[in-house]
Design a protein around this motif. Sequence first.
Motif, mmCIF file in Angstrom:
data_model
loop_
_atom_site.group_PDB
_atom_site.id
_atom_site.type_symbol
_atom_site.label_atom_id
_atom_site.label_comp_id
_atom_site.label_asym_id
_atom_site.label_seq_id
_atom_site.Cartn_x
_atom_site.Cartn_y
_atom_site.Cartn_z
ATOM 1 N N VAL A 54 70.397 5.572 -32.122
ATOM 2 C CA VAL A 54 70.030 5.993 -30.766
ATOM 3 C C VAL A 54 69.492 7.425 -30.793
ATOM 4 O O VAL A 54 68.514 7.739 -30.107
ATOM 5 N N LEU A 55 70.081 8.291 -31.602
ATOM 6 C CA LEU A 55 69.582 9.662 -31.718
ATOM 7 C C LEU A 55 68.149 9.671 -32.249
ATOM 8 O O LEU A 55 67.289 10.370 -31.708
ATOM 9 N N VAL A 56 67.883 8.911 -33.294
ATOM 10 C CA VAL A 56 66.524 8.838 -33.837
ATOM 11 C C VAL A 56 65.566 8.290 -32.771
ATOM 12 O O VAL A 56 64.455 8.811 -32.605
ATOM 13 N N GLY A 57 65.996 7.283 -32.033
ATOM 14 C CA GLY A 57 65.178 6.754 -30.942
ATOM 15 C C GLY A 57 64.890 7.800 -29.885
ATOM 16 O O GLY A 57 63.755 7.899 -29.387
ATOM 17 N N ARG A 58 65.892 8.589 -29.560
ATOM 18 C CA ARG A 58 65.694 9.660 -28.571
ATOM 19 C C ARG A 58 64.673 10.668 -29.074
ATOM 20 O O ARG A 58 63.795 11.103 -28.326
ATOM 21 N N ILE A 59 64.791 11.051 -30.328
ATOM 22 C CA ILE A 59 63.866 12.036 -30.899
ATOM 23 C C ILE A 59 62.439 11.502 -30.854
ATOM 24 O O ILE A 59 61.515 12.190 -30.406
ATOM 25 N N LEU A 97 56.299 12.585 -27.394
ATOM 26 C CA LEU A 97 55.130 12.503 -26.528
ATOM 27 C C LEU A 97 55.254 13.449 -25.331
ATOM 28 O O LEU A 97 54.314 14.162 -24.985
ATOM 29 N N PHE A 98 56.430 13.481 -24.719
ATOM 30 C CA PHE A 98 56.628 14.296 -23.518
ATOM 31 C C PHE A 98 56.654 15.787 -23.846
ATOM 32 O O PHE A 98 56.130 16.598 -23.087
ATOM 33 N N ALA A 119 62.616 15.574 -21.059
ATOM 34 C CA ALA A 119 62.606 15.304 -22.496
ATOM 35 C C ALA A 119 63.736 16.041 -23.210
ATOM 36 O O ALA A 119 64.407 15.463 -24.082
ATOM 37 N N LEU A 120 63.964 17.289 -22.858
ATOM 38 C CA LEU A 120 65.049 18.038 -23.500
ATOM 39 C C LEU A 120 66.416 17.459 -23.155
ATOM 40 O O LEU A 120 67.309 17.421 -24.011
ATOM 41 N N MET A 121 66.579 16.996 -21.922
ATOM 42 C CA MET A 121 67.849 16.382 -21.537
ATOM 43 C C MET A 121 68.114 15.118 -22.342
ATOM 44 O O MET A 121 69.229 14.899 -22.821
ATOM 45 N N VAL A 122 67.079 14.289 -22.516
ATOM 46 C CA VAL A 122 67.231 13.065 -23.312
ATOM 47 C C VAL A 122 67.460 13.426 -24.773
ATOM 48 O O VAL A 122 68.370 12.897 -25.425
ATOM 49 N N LEU A 123 66.678 14.332 -25.293
ATOM 50 C CA LEU A 123 66.783 14.722 -26.702
ATOM 51 C C LEU A 123 68.162 15.268 -27.042
ATOM 52 O O LEU A 123 68.795 14.846 -28.024
ATOM 53 N N LEU A 124 68.641 16.191 -26.239
ATOM 54 C CA LEU A 124 69.913 16.854 -26.525
ATOM 55 C C LEU A 124 71.119 16.066 -26.046
ATOM 56 O O LEU A 124 72.238 16.386 -26.415
ATOM 57 N N GLY A 125 70.892 15.084 -25.200
ATOM 58 C CA GLY A 125 72.011 14.334 -24.663
ATOM 59 C C GLY A 125 72.794 15.121 -23.631
ATOM 60 O O GLY A 125 74.013 15.071 -23.581
#
Length: 136
Positions: free
Chosen positions: A5-10, A15-16, A57-63
């Motif tokens: 899931v982390l790799v998917g988030r990255i 793109l964003f 994007a940062l919220m999704v990336l960092l969780g």
Amino acid sequence: MDVIVLVGRILFVLLFLNSAFGHFTKTEGMAGYAESKGVPSPRLATQASGAVQLVGALMVLLGVWADLGALLLVLFLLPTALLMHPFWKERDPQARQGETIQFTKDVSLAGAALMFFGLYAGAGEELGLTVTGPLF
């Protein structure tokens, strides 16, 4: 599963992040394009949409409240698809095809962002490798 899931988030947010960077470094050109599409206050809209992309994007990336970040991306993508890529208005077949591709891309990414929202809202704290749990 957490690492997948982390790799998917990255991969998802690349793109964003790139687009947000463009919104801030190429504001005048992007605002001119937005103006040509009839977007009101195109310079402000360009900067605001860049900010929404960056924050989401940062919220999704960092969780960090990744569910809210995913919703922010949906709130960017759907209006962008409708306002910036109205393929149904194009008469030239090549332009119509290009706008159709961009419209479909934005709608598809909105669907992926909604899946991220559901994943985080549903899994809650059980999905690891995040800074916070979901907001919703």
